[in-house]
Design a protein around this motif. Structure first.
Motif, PDB file in Angstrom:
ATOM      1  N   TYR B  12      35.475  57.049  25.348  1.00  0.00           N
ATOM      2  CA  TYR B  12      35.327  58.468  25.009  1.00  0.00           C
ATOM      3  C   TYR B  12      34.676  58.586  23.633  1.00  0.00           C
ATOM      4  N   ALA B  13      33.555  59.315  23.560  1.00  0.00           N
ATOM      5  CA  ALA B  13      32.836  59.467  22.298  1.00  0.00           C
ATOM      6  C   ALA B  13      33.445  60.605  21.492  1.00  0.00           C
ATOM      7  N   ARG B  14      33.892  60.290  20.285  1.00  0.00           N
ATOM      8  CA  ARG B  14      34.446  61.319  19.401  1.00  0.00           C
ATOM      9  C   ARG B  14      33.358  61.862  18.476  1.00  0.00           C
ATOM     10  N   ALA B  15      33.563  63.124  18.049  1.00  0.00           N
ATOM     11  CA  ALA B  15      32.575  63.775  17.190  1.00  0.00           C
ATOM     12  C   ALA B  15      32.365  63.003  15.893  1.00  0.00           C
ATOM     13  N   ASN B  16      33.385  62.273  15.429  1.00  0.00           N
ATOM     14  CA  ASN B  16      33.247  61.533  14.167  1.00  0.00           C
ATOM     15  C   ASN B  16      32.582  60.169  14.362  1.00  0.00           C
ATOM     16  N   LEU B 135      39.145  68.647  27.454  1.00  0.00           N
ATOM     17  CA  LEU B 135      38.934  67.197  27.287  1.00  0.00           C
ATOM     18  C   LEU B 135      38.233  66.574  28.492  1.00  0.00           C
ATOM     19  N   LYS B 136      38.258  67.292  29.627  1.00  0.00           N
ATOM     20  CA  LYS B 136      37.527  66.765  30.805  1.00  0.00           C
ATOM     21  C   LYS B 136      36.041  66.625  30.504  1.00  0.00           C
ATOM     22  N   ASP B 137      35.547  67.409  29.548  1.00  0.00           N
ATOM     23  CA  ASP B 137      34.116  67.373  29.218  1.00  0.00           C
ATOM     24  C   ASP B 137      33.785  66.404  28.082  1.00  0.00           C
ATOM     25  N   THR B 138      34.766  65.615  27.658  1.00  0.00           N
ATOM     26  CA  THR B 138      34.487  64.654  26.568  1.00  0.00           C
ATOM     27  C   THR B 138      33.371  63.710  26.996  1.00  0.00           C
ATOM     28  N   PRO B 139      32.302  63.582  26.170  1.00  0.00           N
ATOM     29  CA  PRO B 139      31.213  62.670  26.542  1.00  0.00           C
ATOM     30  C   PRO B 139      31.698  61.223  26.650  1.00  0.00           C
ATOM     31  N   ARG B 140      31.182  60.496  27.638  1.00  0.00           N
ATOM     32  CA  ARG B 140      31.543  59.089  27.810  1.00  0.00           C
ATOM     33  C   ARG B 140      30.500  58.216  27.123  1.00  0.00           C
ATOM     34  N   VAL B 141      30.928  57.044  26.713  1.00  0.00           N
ATOM     35  CA  VAL B 141      30.043  56.140  25.984  1.00  0.00           C
ATOM     36  C   VAL B 141      30.394  54.700  26.350  1.00  0.00           C
ATOM     37  N   THR B 142      29.368  53.853  26.448  1.00  0.00           N
ATOM     38  CA  THR B 142      29.606  52.446  26.781  1.00  0.00           C
ATOM     39  C   THR B 142      30.298  51.731  25.624  1.00  0.00           C
ATOM     40  N   MET B 143      31.318  50.956  25.967  1.00  0.00           N
ATOM     41  CA  MET B 143      32.024  50.156  24.955  1.00  0.00           C
ATOM     42  C   MET B 143      32.024  48.690  25.371  1.00  0.00           C
ATOM     43  N   THR B 144      32.064  47.810  24.363  1.00  0.00           N
ATOM     44  CA  THR B 144      32.232  46.374  24.606  1.00  0.00           C
ATOM     45  C   THR B 144      33.337  45.870  23.669  1.00  0.00           C
ATOM     46  N   PHE B 145      33.598  44.566  23.732  1.00  0.00           N
ATOM     47  CA  PHE B 145      34.616  44.005  22.843  1.00  0.00           C
ATOM     48  C   PHE B 145      34.280  44.225  21.369  1.00  0.00           C
ATOM     49  N   ALA B 146      32.980  44.359  21.066  1.00  0.00           N
ATOM     50  CA  ALA B 146      32.585  44.553  19.664  1.00  0.00           C
ATOM     51  C   ALA B 146      33.089  45.881  19.118  1.00  0.00           C
ATOM     52  N   ASP B 147      33.407  46.834  20.017  1.00  0.00           N
ATOM     53  CA  ASP B 147      33.894  48.147  19.570  1.00  0.00           C
ATOM     54  C   ASP B 147      35.403  48.178  19.379  1.00  0.00           C
ATOM     55  N   LEU B 148      36.078  47.116  19.784  1.00  0.00           N
ATOM     56  CA  LEU B 148      37.544  47.174  19.827  1.00  0.00           C
ATOM     57  C   LEU B 148      38.220  46.689  18.547  1.00  0.00           C
TER      58      LEU B 148
END
Lengths: 108, 404
Positions: B12-16, B135-148
């Motif tokens: 989930y992509a946050r505005a920040n 929140l159903k409209d929260t933009p989705r974004v690709t994540m990998t282990f590097a984001d965790l």
């Protein structure tokens, strides 16, 4: 055969993977020798002396000092609160040897 | 490791600019008196994505305020409702303002202003439903282990924790860091006797100083309290000393250099391995307990930005976490069998020879990727939502330290 695990080559104790009884023990892990001999019973998860350890000598597991002997410990013995203690934690040497329950807090 | 390289999922992509692995509405009570109303709103919402946290005291302990704010800013949180009674020090309006500044839907109210329990619950429920819809409209974004960012702690340790559970977590953390991710490990009070080992892993002189300071503070604390972080169950499980338990615990940090020491609620400033210091600071050392429960330890890791937390437990534990999914790992095959409904991962396979440490770490990586992509962990599926925010005194960051 009953088994125990040695974590680092320089360790002088092994961890019992099942309850040990007097007799041969197969050593897994980083052991210098593939077998040891238990001289008495050792509860599961507890430690077995891999060689004679003199009173005051360091107990080594993971290749680091985890305590010191408060009595001479013959090879093959159970190693726990009755014959070793922490360098730091004085309270734990007063706990019940099998359950770990405290004996210095009054319930009255 | 191909599984690490190929793994990706939608977050989930946050505005920040941050990326979350959950999309939760956080309902916060600002004093124990407001807990019932907040809990009713959460319970009646009927959604597993509405979570409760709160602070019990009336006074606004700076440590607790900082922790609640860090959870408001957490990437797994999408919207925030702050519920106050109306006379406490902690200000729900200011908490809602911080959430709004993060670009998250936010609301607050005082129960006294709303006219008591029924209208407060009604208002809270209506707002929560609207937030869930938004929140159903929260933009989705690709994540990998590097984001965790992943946090790890242990609880209910026995002889298998240092032989298997923590060993597999340590290997996983090594691989996670190689992929560009961050790992935070807990429990400096469970590193007693290991100062030389810890200092030898400092990334630089500054970190060496931080580790020296943090270790000495923890040892002082234990000496003053005449209590070390080892319990009757640990002794019964075969551990004889705090030093022995410590090495079993520190193994979960793997082998990478330590980039620095974080205080509770402080974020890692770069990827890599970080140590979390949850010990109270010296002046108030006797006030508050270092590790009152695993719930608190998991909350501390989450407040440092952990998307997901590991709880390594030889003897077994059942807790979850309100903000970050909790994966429970045991190195004890008997515990895994006995508590199969609660345990997420059996690291005991490396003790019976059916699996190598590397294979087990890869299996754990697969489970992490699945959980990050939305599959519920065992505690989530069971409805665990634990949190534990306590009074404590801590500065915001480690003070400048002399070289260790």
């Amino acid at each position: 055969m009953q088994r125990a695990f040695v974590i680092a080559g320089e360790d002088n104790v092994a961890t019992a993977l099942e309850e040990l009884h007097p007799g041969d023990v197969q050593l897994l892990g980083d052991a210098a020798s593939s077998t040891a001999e238990a001289a008495g019973d050792v509860p599961k998860g507890h430690k077995l002396a891999l060689r004679d350890i003199a009173r005051g000598e360091k107990i080594i597991k993971y290749g680091v000092v985890i305590g010191q002997a408060t009595a001479d410990i013959p090879a093959g013995s159970w190693v726990h609160l009755h014959n070793i203690q922490s360098v730091y934690d004085e309270r734990s040497s007063h706990l019940d040897i099998l359950t770990g329950a405290p004996k210095d807090t009054k319930y009255e | 490791m191909s599984d690490f390289n190929n793994a990706s999922w939608l977050g989930y992509a946050r505005a920040n600019g941050t990326k979350g692995i959950r999309n939760r509405v956080l309902v916060i009570y600002t004093v124990k008196c407001a807990e019932f109303v907040a809990r009713e709103i959460v319970g009646r919402s009927g959604s597993p994505d509405v979570e409760l946290i709160g602070f019990d005291g009336c006074t606004d302990n700076q440590y607790a305020v900082r922790q609640i704010i860090s959870l408001i800013r957490h990437p797994n949180v999408g919207a925030v409702l702050a519920v106050g009674l109306g006379c406490e020090y902690m200000q729900p309006e200011w908490l809602a303002k911080i959430a709004a500044e993060e670009g998250k839907p936010a609301e607050w109210f005082f129960i006294q202003d709303k006219g008591g329990t029924k209208p407060s619950v009604q208002h809270g429920l209506e707002w929560t439903q609207s937030a869930l819809a938004a929140l159903k409209d929260t933009p989705r974004v690709t994540m990998t282990f590097a984001d965790l960012i992943i946090g790890g702690e242990c609880g209910g340790s026995d002889y298998t924790s240092g032989l298997a559970g923590n060993v597999v977590v340590g290997r996983f953390f090594d691989r996670l860091i190689e992929q560009g991710g961050a790992a935070i490990f807990e429990e400096i009070v469970e590193a007693i006797g290991l100062d030389a080992h810890l200092l030898s892993r400092a990334a630089n002189d500054k970190v060496r100083g931080q580790l020296r300071y943090t270790y000495d503070k923890a040892l002082d604390y234990c000496k003053h309290a005449r209590q070390y972080s080892i319990s009757p169950g640990n002794f019964a499980g075969g551990l004889s000393t705090i030093e022995e338990k410590s090495m079993g615990a520190v193994i979960k940090s793997g082998t990478k250099p330590i980039q620095g020491v974080l205080k509770v609620s402080e974020k890692p400033s770069s990827p890599g391995l970080w140590l979390l210091d949850s010990t109270p600071d010296p002046y108030y050392m006797d006030f508050g307990i270092t590790n009152p429960s695993d719930n608190e330890g998991l909350m501390d890791l989450t407040s440092c930005g952990a998307h997901l937390v590991f709880l390594v437990t030889g003897r077994g534990n059942v807790v979850g976490n309100a903000v970050a999914p909790c994966i429970k790992i045991t190195g004890n095959a008997d515990t895994y069998a006995r508590m199969a409904g609660d345990m997420d991962f059996n690291a005991g396979t490396i003790l019976d020879g059916s699996c190598s440490i590397e294979e087990s770490a890869l299996d754990l990586a697969r489970l992490v990727a699945e959980t990050a992509s939305g599959a519920p962990s065992k505690s989530e599926a069971l409805g665990h939502h634990e949190f534990h925010i306590i009074y404590k005194y801590q500065e915001k960051e480690v003070p400048p330290c002399e070289k260790g």
